[in-house]
Design a protein around this motif. Sequence first.
Motif, mmCIF file in Angstrom:
data_model
loop_
_atom_site.group_PDB
_atom_site.id
_atom_site.type_symbol
_atom_site.label_atom_id
_atom_site.label_comp_id
_atom_site.label_asym_id
_atom_site.label_seq_id
_atom_site.Cartn_x
_atom_site.Cartn_y
_atom_site.Cartn_z
ATOM 1 N N GLN A 66 -12.194 -45.106 -4.416
ATOM 2 C CA GLN A 66 -11.418 -44.308 -3.469
ATOM 3 C C GLN A 66 -10.283 -45.137 -2.862
ATOM 4 O OE1 GLN A 66 -11.720 -40.886 -2.829
ATOM 5 N NE2 GLN A 66 -9.708 -41.346 -1.975
ATOM 6 N N ASP B 183 -6.377 -44.231 -2.823
ATOM 7 C CA ASP B 183 -5.617 -44.219 -1.565
ATOM 8 C C ASP B 183 -4.401 -45.142 -1.650
ATOM 9 O OD1 ASP B 183 -7.555 -42.506 -0.560
ATOM 10 O OD2 ASP B 183 -8.551 -44.048 0.647
ATOM 11 N N TYR B 184 -4.586 -46.287 -2.277
ATOM 12 C CA TYR B 184 -3.498 -47.253 -2.427
ATOM 13 C C TYR B 184 -2.321 -46.634 -3.184
ATOM 14 C CZ TYR B 184 -1.131 -51.503 -4.173
ATOM 15 O OH TYR B 184 -0.214 -52.472 -4.494
ATOM 16 N N GLU C 179 -1.737 -43.430 -3.700
ATOM 17 C CA GLU C 179 -1.210 -42.268 -2.979
ATOM 18 C C GLU C 179 -0.333 -42.708 -1.808
ATOM 19 O OE1 GLU C 179 -2.973 -38.737 -0.208
ATOM 20 O OE2 GLU C 179 -4.050 -39.163 -2.073
ATOM 21 N N ASP C 180 -0.823 -43.650 -1.020
ATOM 22 C CA ASP C 180 -0.066 -44.119 0.151
ATOM 23 C C ASP C 180 1.258 -44.776 -0.232
ATOM 24 O OD1 ASP C 180 -2.100 -43.251 1.801
ATOM 25 O OD2 ASP C 180 -2.835 -45.260 2.296
ATOM 26 N N TRP D 263 0.251 -52.271 2.874
ATOM 27 C CA TRP D 263 -0.874 -52.629 2.020
ATOM 28 C C TRP D 263 -0.846 -54.117 1.667
ATOM 29 C CZ3 TRP D 263 -5.251 -50.186 0.400
ATOM 30 C CH2 TRP D 263 -5.358 -48.831 0.697
#
Length: 185
Positions: free
Chosen positions: A146, A150-151, A153-154, A167
């Motif tokens: 996950q 998320d990485y 997507e962000d 990040w």
Amino acid sequence: MTLKMFRAACLCLPLALLTQLVSAQSFRRLTTDDFRSTPLPNSRGVVAYTNCSIHFSYQATLSNNNYRLNFNVSLTMNHDKSWIDRAQIISRDLLTEVLKHEQGHYNIAYLEQQEVIRAMSRTRFTSNYQQEAMGIFNRIDARYKQLNLDYDEDTEHMQNRQQQHSWDVYFNKRLEYMPPENASL
């Protein structure tokens, strides 16, 4: 003697089970040499892809009514499945940004490996060690899968420079303050 192996990427009960880490891989920085595969024809504008595997295996032995597990948690950068579409790289600066973003994917795999090592070394297992170990591994693996989603997507696959920087800071702090590999052994 039992040998079990899981690939990716242990509820504690009173019966003591001795654990020992067999090996762990040190952190490393990715280079263009790590990306040996060719881009997929349907990659839809994706510039690079990083493929890592976490191999988790253990050998259990019974001695004096106690179990002893020797763990091996290894991280592999799969060079022949990882690629950079060099046709899309128009400058050295862009290549540097691509490598930095792909390093983030490797960082996530490395952080997962380290968490598996620590969780296994701190756990007391019962005679149900197979299910306990698999449960811990699967729980940790799901969290990091996950995190990887998320990485991307962000950061919008590194297109959002502000999020990419956030990040990068996150990874640097996690790596800087990570306990030594043998801290919990």
